[in-house]
Design an enzyme around this catalytic site. Structure first.
Site, PDB file in Angstrom:
ATOM      1  N   ARG A   7      22.183  42.658  28.335  1.00 59.49           N
ATOM      2  CA  ARG A   7      22.165  43.505  29.536  1.00 59.49           C
ATOM      3  C   ARG A   7      20.882  43.317  30.329  1.00 59.49           C
ATOM      4  NH1 ARG A   7      23.040  48.409  26.095  1.00 59.49           N
ATOM      5  NH2 ARG A   7      22.915  49.794  27.875  1.00 59.49           N
TER       6      ARG A   7
ATOM      7  N   ARG B 100      24.987  54.731  21.401  1.00 59.64           N
ATOM      8  CA  ARG B 100      26.055  54.029  22.114  1.00 59.64           C
ATOM      9  C   ARG B 100      26.355  52.726  21.399  1.00 59.64           C
ATOM     10  NH1 ARG B 100      24.310  54.024  28.424  1.00 59.64           N
ATOM     11  NH2 ARG B 100      25.059  51.899  28.233  1.00 59.64           N
TER      12      ARG B 100
ATOM     13  N   LYS C 165      17.212  55.733  35.002  1.00 61.76           N
ATOM     14  CA  LYS C 165      18.064  55.932  36.191  1.00 61.76           C
ATOM     15  C   LYS C 165      18.898  57.209  36.083  1.00 61.76           C
ATOM     16  CE  LYS C 165      20.501  52.098  35.982  1.00 61.76           C
ATOM     17  NZ  LYS C 165      20.027  51.355  34.824  1.00 61.76           N
TER      18      LYS C 165
ATOM     19  N   ARG D 191      17.687  56.170  22.117  1.00 64.84           N
ATOM     20  CA  ARG D 191      18.665  56.841  22.982  1.00 64.84           C
ATOM     21  C   ARG D 191      19.872  57.341  22.181  1.00 64.84           C
ATOM     22  NH1 ARG D 191      20.190  54.152  28.654  1.00 64.84           N
ATOM     23  NH2 ARG D 191      21.396  52.619  27.503  1.00 64.84           N
TER      24      ARG D 191
ATOM     25  N   ARG E 286      25.749  45.701  40.798  1.00 70.66           N
ATOM     26  CA  ARG E 286      24.987  44.866  39.855  1.00 70.66           C
ATOM     27  C   ARG E 286      25.129  43.392  40.145  1.00 70.66           C
ATOM     28  NH1 ARG E 286      25.596  47.581  33.882  1.00 70.66           N
ATOM     29  NH2 ARG E 286      24.823  49.593  34.511  1.00 70.66           N
TER      30      ARG E 286
HETATM   31  P1  AMP Z   1      25.608  51.322  31.763  1.00 68.01           P
HETATM   32  O1  AMP Z   1      25.839  52.692  31.189  1.00 68.01           O
HETATM   33  O2  AMP Z   1      25.255  51.387  33.222  1.00 68.01           O
HETATM   34  O3  AMP Z   1      24.648  50.516  30.950  1.00 68.01           O
HETATM   35  O4  AMP Z   1      27.028  50.566  31.695  1.00 68.01           O
HETATM   36  C1  AMP Z   1      27.714  50.355  30.485  1.00 68.01           C
HETATM   37  C2  AMP Z   1      28.674  49.188  30.617  1.00 68.01           C
HETATM   38  O5  AMP Z   1      29.685  49.489  31.619  1.00 68.01           O
HETATM   39  C3  AMP Z   1      28.073  47.868  31.089  1.00 68.01           C
HETATM   40  O6  AMP Z   1      27.452  47.123  30.054  1.00 68.01           O
HETATM   41  C4  AMP Z   1      29.318  47.154  31.635  1.00 68.01           C
HETATM   42  O7  AMP Z   1      30.168  46.695  30.594  1.00 68.01           O
HETATM   43  C5  AMP Z   1      30.024  48.315  32.356  1.00 68.01           C
HETATM   44  N1  AMP Z   1      29.516  48.475  33.741  1.00 68.01           N
HETATM   45  C6  AMP Z   1      28.851  49.542  34.255  1.00 68.01           C
HETATM   46  N2  AMP Z   1      28.545  49.353  35.543  1.00 68.01           N
HETATM   47  C7  AMP Z   1      29.001  48.123  35.873  1.00 68.01           C
HETATM   48  C8  AMP Z   1      28.964  47.333  37.053  1.00 68.01           C
HETATM   49  N3  AMP Z   1      28.396  47.766  38.182  1.00 68.01           N
HETATM   50  N4  AMP Z   1      29.543  46.105  37.017  1.00 68.01           N
HETATM   51  C9  AMP Z   1      30.139  45.652  35.910  1.00 68.01           C
HETATM   52  N5  AMP Z   1      30.193  46.324  34.744  1.00 68.01           N
HETATM   53  C10 AMP Z   1      29.631  47.565  34.713  1.00 68.01           C
END
Ligand code: AMP
Length: 220
Positions: free
Chosen positions: A179, A168, A28, A135, A101
């Site tokens: 996730r 990360r 993405k 990653r 989400r």
């Molecule tokens: P990502 O980089 O998109 O995998 O996001 C990393 C972390 O940020 C996630 O595991 C959540 O803890 C938080 N996060 C990101 N986007 C959202 C969202 N739309 N709703 C809730 N938590 C989010």
């Protein structure tokens, strides 16, 4: 269906509110930044917004660190507050990555402005798990790499600022499984909600091939 023409832009119709959806490591972020450059709109990623809060050690960041590191979703209200503040800075349009989400988040976004294109990247879970293992992100600016598919020019160093590349904290196996589970339970069903503006892309190809498929299907 063309995505944007000069006429629609001149008429004040916003054709630029796009979402990019897909499981973790489906590409993405990579594809969103390509589309963003192409269309001249910002790529806004909710995960980056949260990681910025962590890096700046803000009060919010400190409060949420444990959950973010464990791959647990932050509550809808807090997330929306952060995302909305970023959307408001860009009335010209955006491509949003990582939001919504949950059904509640989709409702919040609809009340703000219904997206007019949604790109969904399809990638099998086992490929996502494999991609996540490779990653890396820059410790300073957060720019992301993959040791095999998107390597930096110099091993272990960010191309942009020479920062050290690290994994990360939430790219560990437990957090990844969490996730992916959340994605299938809460997020994937939202694709139905966007069926009228949905473009489904095979994300299980090289970066260039995915880019081409997106450009063809969106008529960019
Ligand atoms: P990502 O980089 O998109 O995998 O996001 C990393 C972390 O940020 C996630 O595991 C959540 O803890 C938080 N996060 C990101 N986007 C959202 C969202 N739309 N709703 C809730 N938590 C989010």
């Amino acid at each position: 269906m063309g995505i944007a023409t000069d006429t629609t832009r001149r008429a004040g119709v916003s054709w630029m509110n796009m979402l990019i959806m897909g499981p973790q490591a489906s590409g993405k972020g990579t594809q969103a930044s390509i589309i963003a450059k192409r269309l001249g709109i910002p790529h806004l990623a909710s995960g980056d917004m949260f990681r910025n809060e962590l890096r700046s050690e803000s009060e919010l960041g400190q409060k949420l660190k444990q959950k973010i590191d464990a791959g647990i979703l932050i509550d809808d209200e807090t997330t929306w507050e952060l995302v909305k503040a970023n959307l408001e800075k860009h009335p010209e349009g955006w491509i949003l990555d990582g939001f919504p989400r949950t059904p509640k988040q989709a409702e919040m976004l609809d009340n703000y402005g219904v997206p007019n294109r949604v790109v969904a990247l399809k990638v099998p879970d086992e490929i996502c798990v494999e991609r996540i293992a490779g990653r890396r992100i820059c410790k300073i600016c957060g720019h992301d790499y993959h040791i095999k598919y998107k390597p930096p020019k110099v091993e272990g160093k960010c191309d942009l600022d020479d920062g050290q590349l690290v994994q990360r904290d939430d790219d560990n196996e437990d957090a990844v499984r969490n996730r992916l589970l959340q994605y299938h339970e809460l997020t994937a069903p939202l694709l139905k909600h966007y069926r009228d503006v949905l473009v489904v892309i095979n994300g299980n190809q090289g970066i260039e091939d995915v880019r081409k498929e997106i450009e063809e299907k969106l008529e960019l």
